[in-house]
Scaffold this active site. Structure first.
Site, PDB file in Angstrom:
ATOM      1  N   HIS A 176      -1.980  16.622  13.624  1.00  0.00           N
ATOM      2  CA  HIS A 176      -2.564  15.846  12.527  1.00  0.00           C
ATOM      3  C   HIS A 176      -1.901  16.193  11.206  1.00  0.00           C
ATOM      4  CE1 HIS A 176      -5.530  15.347   9.235  1.00  0.00           C
ATOM      5  NE2 HIS A 176      -5.749  14.198   9.830  1.00  0.00           N
ATOM      6  N   ARG A 182     -11.660   4.213  21.990  1.00  0.00           N
ATOM      7  CA  ARG A 182     -10.801   4.566  20.864  1.00  0.00           C
ATOM      8  C   ARG A 182     -10.800   3.466  19.812  1.00  0.00           C
ATOM      9  NH1 ARG A 182      -6.536   8.412  22.396  1.00  0.00           N
ATOM     10  NH2 ARG A 182      -6.718   8.962  24.592  1.00  0.00           N
ATOM     11  N   ARG A 216       2.993   2.982  18.740  1.00  0.00           N
ATOM     12  CA  ARG A 216       2.826   2.423  17.404  1.00  0.00           C
ATOM     13  C   ARG A 216       4.061   2.762  16.584  1.00  0.00           C
ATOM     14  NH1 ARG A 216      -2.030   6.578  15.604  1.00  0.00           N
ATOM     15  NH2 ARG A 216      -0.833   8.505  15.775  1.00  0.00           N
ATOM     16  N   TYR A 239      11.886 -10.389 -14.330  1.00  0.00           N
ATOM     17  CA  TYR A 239      12.269  -9.009 -14.060  1.00  0.00           C
ATOM     18  C   TYR A 239      11.065  -8.094 -14.190  1.00  0.00           C
ATOM     19  CZ  TYR A 239      12.247  -8.123 -19.130  1.00  0.00           C
ATOM     20  OH  TYR A 239      11.871  -7.990 -20.437  1.00  0.00           O
ATOM     21  N   CYS A 248       6.956  -4.399 -18.461  1.00  0.00           N
ATOM     22  CA  CYS A 248       7.508  -3.069 -18.723  1.00  0.00           C
ATOM     23  C   CYS A 248       6.454  -1.981 -18.623  1.00  0.00           C
ATOM     24  CB  CYS A 248       8.171  -3.031 -20.100  1.00  0.00           C
ATOM     25  SG  CYS A 248       7.067  -3.403 -21.474  1.00  0.00           S
TER      26      CYS A 248
END
Length: 921
Positions: free
Chosen positions: A484, A107, A364, A893, A873
């Site tokens: 899935h 795997r 997991r 910011y 921005c």
């Protein structure tokens, strides 16, 4: 065999790490080396969870194999010999021994979970001479022989498809014919003689397709399976998944070789997938599905609709795992509890029961809906298992906007009741309507053409990942809530309904049938991922629960989701080191942004205020005026509207900074287009058509985005700057007089040289002096949008006359790359597909080029003006990975669209302790 390398090993670590009762080499801290699966297998073995033993080949070997396969195998083969010997000694079976065969699974396991995107091969090491011994292990009865044949068929089909790359249709024909003849749905239901005949036919078909015998030598099977897992890291679906989730191509995958345990030995065995809590809602109970007498891939692939772990009203009595395997269920619940407490997070667990023994194959971090994520994070804090800091990390900032996505209106749902055609399992939150697409390629094409699409499949496979990403929602006829389709949809934040057994899909006619209705591909369909219902046609949507609270339509006390949402963000705000503003152009946008946590407006685009019917007429008069007096007359008409707009925004942001950008785009965007629109404008304006056409021609530019726009326009016509700044300062004065605390900031667009900034500021300051003459002035700041590479490089000189910089990363990216945002979408897609670019630079900031310009501008600007405030921005202000860079670069910011403010708030504290600073104003 390759000879061992003559010099020192190029690997920094051993190539193989074993885990088992005799000793475990690795642990959970080695995720980057052992991959998530390998690290967790080692960790589970260390804490006493029942894990089949095995060994992990490291990600380093994968990377080396990509560069030099011969060298990689010369180091790997002796390490595999040693690891196999340890495994054989522990289990008392030998790999390749016909009398006591040891079978293994091979795997993948990347450092970041990529569910279903890479390859797995089961029953490796099985060959015809070992078949009887394998059957004897399962009891030696007729049932044991049937089990051994079932394992052989699975090996032929899985190995043939994954390792030998033989198209599935090569052996699908034989399978279909055998099932049809026996009138059964699955090969496990075939009697042993028919199953043996099917195996012979599949083997023959495979060998005919290959032009060579099937590899029955166990060591060849093992090595080629390992090669296939390495190769799957570079497969199309894995690459697509990494692109969607921002996972680096450099990580590589580990390979986990683990002793097989068998869930297909009969009715006393089973396999399943479970979560330690409900991944759709966050409810604190074990949740999942299983199949009796099956191997694990069947549950994940969704080829058979599984049964619930716990008792369910939707399943017949006695069919749940808790009823059929009560002792195993109690043990599984206990293991889930141990693992959740150990990892401090929701766990996604694969398990197998082999004749009354429980084995955990994998754990997991479980993918979950964003609503479940915030509930689980808050509950784990309340239960005392984690601290708020860890809870913050468990919520994906990029998924928060899913809580703000539209949902079906109650009226729309009520009206659609008559159009309900079927239902399935609710597997992904939210509602979605769109055109039906029956395969991934069609979903991509229809979505590219425009409008939402629903991907409708019998079951999805990893190859569908690109179509799933393009779709607004996903619907499958088969599969359960751990299939899935469900797992990937939750990761993508898509509404999803699975296991609609009443749904029939006809690939030939390109139609679906359900509830007595037949719909063609391209027709409209709706799914509700919260209830599992499917409706013909589209359904009207409305604001989400969180937005209804924000807008005052719902009380916070009536919304547990909103309360948890606010709680997570409050924890983030306590730990955040960077300010968060919003891009907003209207009072309503400003109000909503503030309610979502914005600490000011980082960008108010004034040009968006001119498109009302009366306003655009006056604005066009201003553009077409031939002298200053004509322009001032038109501007005088616009002034009251601008002042009113600014007054509303300042009121919504009372006490917080509001950055207003002066007129930026080229004037041609405001002019009438086409003969009829031009004629109508001329009549409304009372101007001769010839005059209007002549002025339009005079303003025409070959490349207007690089022409007379931004501060250039204002410097050529300072009366425009004067009108806009007067409107700003008069609105601020009125706000102050009304007892508010306005904090206006004037942004000069498209500054390239320092003199442009100096002269424009001179006009702004002069207007301010006039407006505040004889009264207490309102404090204001003046800055520029850094959107041209030269401005970034000349930042030291430009900053001397300004108070702040705001990076317009949309244009800065466009001008740095030379990519037009409007014309290069297809080029960027191809570049991403070819691996020339790793990320779309308009979505995630380019650190190497644009990022270096930003770093340079910050450094040079603050060297010249230590009080300079710096923000951003562009659209990157709402991208979590870009925000991490802005923190590192020391910005004060970021500013994003109102609905991205929560994402920015959470992403702003991900890298705790980074050098970002809070907004100093």
């Amino acid at each position: 065999m390759f000879p061992p390398p003559a010099g020192p090993s190029p690997l920094a670590h051993p190539p193989v790490y074993s885990f088992g009762a005799a000793g475990t080499d690795g642990d959970g801290s080695l995720r980057s080396l052992l991959g998530g699966k390998g690290a967790n297998l080692a960790e589970m073995m260390r804490i006493g969870v029942p894990v089949p033993p095995g060994f992990t080949i490291t990600t380093e070997v994968c990377a080396l194999h990509g560069r030099d396969p011969a060298l990689a195998w010369s180091l790997l083969r002796p390490a595999i010999d040693d690891a196999l010997a340890r495994l054989e000694e522990e289990l008392g079976r030998t790999f390749g021994d016909p009398a006591a065969p040891l079978l293994v699974s091979v795997r993948s396991g990347a450092p970041v979970s990529m569910p279903g995107m890479m390859d797995t091969v089961l029953n490796v090491g099985l060959f015809p001479a070992a078949r009887d011994a394998l059957g004897a292990r399962a009891g030696g009865t007729a049932a044991g022989r049937h089990f051994a044949l079932d394992c052989e068929l699975r090996l032929l089909e899985m190995y043939g498809s994954v390792v030998l790359a033989v198209p599935a249709e090569v052996f699908a024909a034989a399978r279909g014919a055998a099932l049809a003849a026996a009138r059964v749905e699955h090969p496990q239901e075939l009697p042993a003689p028919e199953l043996a005949a099917l195996i012979a036919q599949v083997r023959s078909d495979l060998e005919r397709s290959l032009g060579a015998p099937f590899p029955d030598e166990p060591r060849v099977q093992l090595e080629r399976a390992i090669e296939a897992v390495f190769a799957s890291w570079s497969g199309a679906r894995a690459i697509t998944y990494r692109r969607l989730h921002g996972i680096s191509d450099e990580l590589g995958t580990a390979v986990n070789v683990q002793a097989m345990v068998f869930g297909n030995t009969g009715e006393g065995s089973a396999t399943g997938v479970c979560f330690s809590r409900d991944p759709a809602t966050g409810q604190p109970h074990i949740y999942g599905e299983y199949l009796p007498d099956a191997q694990g891939e069947e549950v994940v692939a969704g080829t058979r609709t599984p049964l619930p772990i716990g008792r369910s009203p939707d399943a017949p009595s006695g069919m749940s795992f808790s009823e059929r395997f009560p002792e195993m269920h109690r043990e599984l619940v206990a293991v889930c509890r141990v693992l959740e407490l150990h990892y401090g997070d929701l766990q996604d667990i694969e398990f197998t029961v082999e004749e009354g023994r429980l084995f955990i194959l994998q754990t997991r971090r479980g993918l979950r809906s964003i609503g479940a994520a915030i509930r689980i994070a808050c509950d784990l804090v309340d239960e005392g298992h984690i601290e708020p800091e860890q809870a913050i990390r468990q919520v994906d900032p990029g998924a928060l906007d899913q809580l703000l996505a539209p949902v079906f209106t109650p009226e729309g749902r009520a009206a659609a009741t008559a159009r309900r055609i079927t239902s399935g399992l609710a597997a992904g939150p939210g509602g979605a309507s769109g055109r039906i697409a029956l395969d991934a390629e069609t979903a991509i094409r229809l979505a590219t053409d425009g409008g939402p699409v629903l991907l409708v499949r019998t079951e999805t496979s990893p190859e569908d990942i690109a179509g799933m990403a393009a779709a607004a929602g996903i619907l499958t006829a088969r599969g359960g809530t751990t299939s899935h389709a469900a797992v990937v949809a939750r990761g993508l934040g898509k509404p999803c309904v699975v296991g609609c057994e009443g749904l029939r899909i006809d690939e030939q006619t390109r139609r679906i049938e359900a509830g007595g209705q037949s719909l063609a591909e391209g027709e409209l369909l709706s799914i509700d991922g919260g209830t599992g219902e499917v409706f013909a046609g589209s359904i009207e949507t409305t604001d989400s629960e969180v937005l209804r609270v924000i807008d005052g339509a719902l009380a916070p006390a009536d919304s547990p989701t909103y309360r948890r949402f606010s709680r997570i963000l409050s924890w983030a705000d306590e730990r955040r080191k960077i300010g968060i503003r919003a891009n907003a152009d209207t009072p309503e946008d400003a109000r909503r942004a503030r309610a979502l946590g914005a600490e000011g407006i980082g960008l108010c685009r004034t040009e968006h205020m001119f498109f009302g019917k009366e306003r655009i007429l006056a604005f066009r008069r201003m553009i077409l005026a031939t002298d200053v007096a004509g322009r001032e007359e038109a501007l005088a008409t616009l002034l009251p509207w601008q002042r009113m707009d600014f007054r509303g925004i300042l009121r919504a942001m009372d006490g917080l900074p509001v950055t207003i950008r002066l007129l930026d785009p080229p004037l041609h965007e405001f002019l009438p287009h086409g003969d009829s629109e031009t004629q109508r404008f001329a009549e409304e304006a009372g101007l001769p058509l010839e005059t209007v056409l002549a002025r339009i021609e005079q303003t025409r530019e070959a490349n207007p985005m690089l022409g007379t726009r931004g501060c250039r326009l204002g410097l050529l016509h300072p009366e425009i700057i004067a009108m806009q700044t007067r409107a700003i300062f008069e609105a601020a004065r009125d706000a102050r007089d009304d007892g508010e605390t306005p904090r206006p900031e004037v942004m000069i667009p498209l500054v390239v040289v320092a003199e442009e900034a100096r002269r424009t500021r001179g006009v702004i300051d002069a207007v301010a002096a006039d407006v505040f003459r004889g009264t207490e002035p309102v404090e204001y700041h003046v800055g520029t949008m850094v959107e041209v590479p030269r401005a970034a490089l000349a930042a030291g000189r430009i900053a001397r006359d300004l108070d702040f910089f705001s990076f317009g990363t949309n244009d800065l990216t466009q001008m740095t790359f030379g990519f037009s945002r409007d014309d290069t979408a297809s080029l960027l897609r191809r570049y991403l597909d070819l691996g020339i670019l790793v990320d779309d630079p308009f979505k995630t900031l380019d650190r190497e080029g644009v990022g270096e310009l930003i770093r340079t501008a910050v450094e040079r600007g603050r060297a010249a003006n230590p009080k300079l405030v710096v923000g951003i921005c562009g659209e990157h202000g709402g991208d979590p990975r870009s925000i991490a860079f802005f923190r590192e670069a020391g910005l004060d910011y970021v500013s994003a669209s109102p609905l991205r403010v929560p994402t920015s708030r959470l992403a702003g504290c991900e890298a705790l302790g980074s050098p970002g600073r809070s907004d100093r104003r």
